[in-house]
Design a protein around this motif. Structure first.
Motif, mmCIF file in Angstrom:
data_model
loop_
_atom_site.group_PDB
_atom_site.id
_atom_site.type_symbol
_atom_site.label_atom_id
_atom_site.label_comp_id
_atom_site.label_asym_id
_atom_site.label_seq_id
_atom_site.Cartn_x
_atom_site.Cartn_y
_atom_site.Cartn_z
ATOM 1 N N SER A 177 0.838 -1.198 0.000
ATOM 2 C CA SER A 177 0.000 0.000 0.000
ATOM 3 C C SER A 177 0.870 1.243 0.000
ATOM 4 O O SER A 177 1.940 1.267 0.624
ATOM 5 C CB SER A 177 -0.908 0.011 1.235
ATOM 6 O OG SER A 177 -1.567 1.250 1.372
ATOM 7 N N PHE A 179 0.148 3.643 1.603
ATOM 8 C CA PHE A 179 0.010 4.157 2.961
ATOM 9 C C PHE A 179 1.293 3.928 3.775
ATOM 10 O O PHE A 179 1.583 4.663 4.709
ATOM 11 C CB PHE A 179 -1.175 3.467 3.638
ATOM 12 C CG PHE A 179 -1.590 4.078 4.947
ATOM 13 C CD1 PHE A 179 -2.316 5.257 4.983
ATOM 14 C CD2 PHE A 179 -1.259 3.471 6.152
ATOM 15 C CE1 PHE A 179 -2.711 5.818 6.185
ATOM 16 C CE2 PHE A 179 -1.644 4.029 7.359
ATOM 17 C CZ PHE A 179 -2.370 5.205 7.368
ATOM 18 N N ASP A 306 -6.466 0.033 1.378
ATOM 19 C CA ASP A 306 -6.618 1.482 1.468
ATOM 20 C C ASP A 306 -8.030 1.868 1.908
ATOM 21 O O ASP A 306 -8.215 2.795 2.706
ATOM 22 C CB ASP A 306 -6.272 2.141 0.129
ATOM 23 C CG ASP A 306 -4.779 2.113 -0.167
ATOM 24 O OD1 ASP A 306 -4.000 1.821 0.760
ATOM 25 O OD2 ASP A 306 -4.393 2.366 -1.324
ATOM 26 N N VAL A 309 -8.257 1.137 5.662
ATOM 27 C CA VAL A 309 -7.573 2.160 6.449
ATOM 28 C C VAL A 309 -8.443 3.402 6.562
ATOM 29 O O VAL A 309 -8.451 4.103 7.586
ATOM 30 C CB VAL A 309 -6.201 2.490 5.840
ATOM 31 C CG1 VAL A 309 -5.582 3.723 6.500
ATOM 32 C CG2 VAL A 309 -5.255 1.299 5.984
#
Length: 347
Positions: A177, A179, A306, A309
């Protein structure tokens, strides 16, 4: 320090097949998750816009615990196991011991932020065998209880011994990811990938064997929490014994800007039909969605990370509203998030 029953390490070191590591890696996933609700509760108790350094440090550690949880799931998938996230026994009972954390009687609850909680709970969870020094583990010298780092090191050693160079799991299940940095969360396709990924978990939690920093020159969790407790930044100091000292900038803390959460709030404590109960149910609904989303992510739909999250944002907004609500029948207290595993109706 948080000490786990060395039986778990013995099981890793005596494993004769990769399949015997599956339940141990599942426990690792559970352990990494179990620290997140206590850390988030402390962070949510900080009134919005106040105590920014406490918020930043805790937030950075929560993100890395999420990373470690994802790494452990990736390794389990790489060995051809199946992570389980969406079951009620995945969530520990607060207050209580963390998974495998039964050696020293540490009881972890959901409480407001305070230097006492940082010292007596958070630093205990993250403390290495000896701060700064991390030792190897062997079956011959195994004590009754051992550290989290030693547990991971034992799994690492056994993967090195038993696994083929190319791991047998479905590579399509590997989660990555934007992230997380790509040098921290990467696909686990080979034995070396798994070894490297476990090193990230160990070093981010405990530091390296000679430094409080991890491989990316960031302070390990234990030392970040120690900064909060001591109220000063840990900086390089050529005159200090280990090259660092708490002589950096002061970290200011304003206790009045912490919501007075009632410790270990439970849904059952709130009046039936009340706005407070509705808000708590909303919070736990988001928490369930987060866990269910992670289960889906780790079991064949990595592209879902994602979106999952993103549920954290809903969790944060609801938690902040809860923390500001007076607790019915308990003057002087507000409501803390309960992090209970409650399946919403219709799910």
């Amino acid at each position: 320090m948080l000490q786990i029953d060395s039986t778990y390490i013995e099981k890793a070191l005596t494993a004769n097949a990769l399949e015997e590591l599956y339940p141990l890696l599942q426990k690792a996933i559970e352990l990494e998750h179990s620290t997140i609700p206590p850390y988030l509760t402390a962070m949510f108790s900080l009134k919005p816009g106040t105590n920014p350094e406490q918020r930043q440090i805790i937030h950075s550690i929560v993100i890395e615990e999420m990373l470690h949880m994802t790494i452990a799931a990736n390794i389990l998938n790489a060995l051809k196991g199946e992570p389980v996230i969406d079951k009620s026994d995945f969530v520990p009972e607060y207050p209580g011991p963390l998974p495998m954390g039964i050696g020293n009687g540490l009881i972890v609850g959901l409480e407001k932020y305070s230097p006492h909680v940082v010292k007596k709970v958070f630093m205990e969870i993250e403390e290495p065998e000896n701060p700064i020094v991390f030792k190897s583990v062997s079956l011959e010298a195994l004590p009754t209880f051992s550290t989290i780092g030693q547990f991971y090191q034992a799994i690492q050693q056994k993967i090195d011994e038993l696994a083929p160079d190319d791991l047998p799991g479905d590579q399509a299940k590997q989660v990555t990811s934007s992230f997380f940095p790509s040098n921290e969360l990467f696909p686990i396709h080979t034995k070396q990938n798994a070894i490297d990924a476990i090193n990230i978990i160990i070093e981010q939690g405990e530091g390296t064997s000679t430094s409080p920093l991890d491989q990316d020159d960031e302070l390990a969790h234990y030392y970040r929490f120690e900064e909060l407790y001591k109220g000063r930044r840990l900086v390089k100091d050529e005159h200090a014994e280990n090259g660092y000292s708490f002589s950096g900038p002061v970290i200011p803390f304003t206790p009045a800007d912490v919501f007075p959460l009632f410790p270990n709030t439970k849904t059952s404590m709130l009046p039936a039909g009340s706005e407070e109960l509705n808000r708590m149910n909303e919070f736990n609904g988001s928490y369930y969605s987060l866990l269910a989303g992670l289960h889906t992510t780790f079991n064949g739909h990595p592209e879902n990370l994602d979106n999952t999250v993103g549920v954290m944002y809903d969790l944060k907004l609801t938690a902040q509203k809860l923390c500001a609500m007076p607790f019915p029948g308990k003057p002087g207290y507000t409501i803390g998030p309960s992090f209970e595993f409650i399946v919403p109706a219709g799910s």
